[in-house]
Design a protein around this motif. Sequence first.
Motif, PDB file in Angstrom:
ATOM      1  N   LYS A  56       9.255  48.184  78.410  1.00  0.00           N
ATOM      2  CA  LYS A  56      10.748  48.059  78.637  1.00  0.00           C
ATOM      3  C   LYS A  56      10.966  46.602  78.300  1.00  0.00           C
ATOM      4  N   LYS A  57       9.841  45.702  78.704  1.00  0.00           N
ATOM      5  CA  LYS A  57      10.072  44.408  78.288  1.00  0.00           C
ATOM      6  C   LYS A  57      10.104  44.308  76.571  1.00  0.00           C
ATOM      7  N   LYS A  58       9.301  44.936  76.088  1.00  0.00           N
ATOM      8  CA  LYS A  58       9.238  44.812  74.613  1.00  0.00           C
ATOM      9  C   LYS A  58      10.839  45.464  74.049  1.00  0.00           C
ATOM     10  N   ASN A  59      11.175  46.691  74.842  1.00  0.00           N
ATOM     11  CA  ASN A  59      12.351  47.129  74.303  1.00  0.00           C
ATOM     12  C   ASN A  59      13.643  46.012  74.389  1.00  0.00           C
ATOM     13  N   ILE A  60      13.447  45.324  75.613  1.00  0.00           N
ATOM     14  CA  ILE A  60      14.421  44.253  75.880  1.00  0.00           C
ATOM     15  C   ILE A  60      14.498  43.248  74.687  1.00  0.00           C
ATOM     16  N   GLU A  61      13.483  42.693  74.390  1.00  0.00           N
ATOM     17  CA  GLU A  61      13.130  41.953  73.320  1.00  0.00           C
ATOM     18  C   GLU A  61      13.715  42.471  71.976  1.00  0.00           C
ATOM     19  N   LEU A  62      13.198  43.688  71.840  1.00  0.00           N
ATOM     20  CA  LEU A  62      13.796  44.176  70.237  1.00  0.00           C
ATOM     21  C   LEU A  62      15.244  44.143  70.437  1.00  0.00           C
ATOM     22  N   ILE A  63      15.894  44.733  71.528  1.00  0.00           N
ATOM     23  CA  ILE A  63      17.431  44.886  71.568  1.00  0.00           C
ATOM     24  C   ILE A  63      17.968  43.519  71.217  1.00  0.00           C
ATOM     25  N   THR A  64      17.607  42.783  72.099  1.00  0.00           N
ATOM     26  CA  THR A  64      18.343  41.410  72.207  1.00  0.00           C
ATOM     27  C   THR A  64      18.405  40.856  70.761  1.00  0.00           C
ATOM     28  N   ASN A  65      16.851  40.724  70.112  1.00  0.00           N
ATOM     29  CA  ASN A  65      16.770  40.386  68.689  1.00  0.00           C
ATOM     30  C   ASN A  65      17.727  41.152  67.780  1.00  0.00           C
ATOM     31  N   LEU A  66      18.094  42.336  68.027  1.00  0.00           N
ATOM     32  CA  LEU A  66      18.752  43.103  66.915  1.00  0.00           C
ATOM     33  C   LEU A  66      20.115  42.879  67.103  1.00  0.00           C
ATOM     34  N   MET A  67      20.334  42.671  68.390  1.00  0.00           N
ATOM     35  CA  MET A  67      21.973  42.545  68.606  1.00  0.00           C
ATOM     36  C   MET A  67      22.164  41.089  68.061  1.00  0.00           C
ATOM     37  N   ASN A  68      21.336  39.940  68.166  1.00  0.00           N
ATOM     38  CA  ASN A  68      21.637  38.520  67.800  1.00  0.00           C
ATOM     39  C   ASN A  68      21.438  38.714  66.422  1.00  0.00           C
ATOM     40  N   SER A  69      20.728  39.170  65.677  1.00  0.00           N
ATOM     41  CA  SER A  69      20.362  39.170  64.135  1.00  0.00           C
ATOM     42  C   SER A  69      21.545  40.034  63.516  1.00  0.00           C
TER      43      SER A  69
END
Length: 61
Positions: free
Chosen positions: A20-33
């Motif tokens: 869950k933590k990793k997915n949150i990080e990946l989602i946040t990075n994708l949204m920002n990038s």
Amino acid sequence: ENIEKGHSMGLEQGQKLERKKKNIELITNLMNSLSISFSKAVELLKVSEDEVLEIKKYFEA
């Protein structure tokens, strides 16, 4: 036997939390990038519906 079940359940919950933590990080990075929405990010990452419901709470907070 019960101790083994408890240990196994603890490991499973730990792994779920890490995912869950990793997915949150990946989602946040994708949204920002890519400047995309939460919905588009989880679609691109193919996050399961169950996980999306849990993770969405984090983004709404």
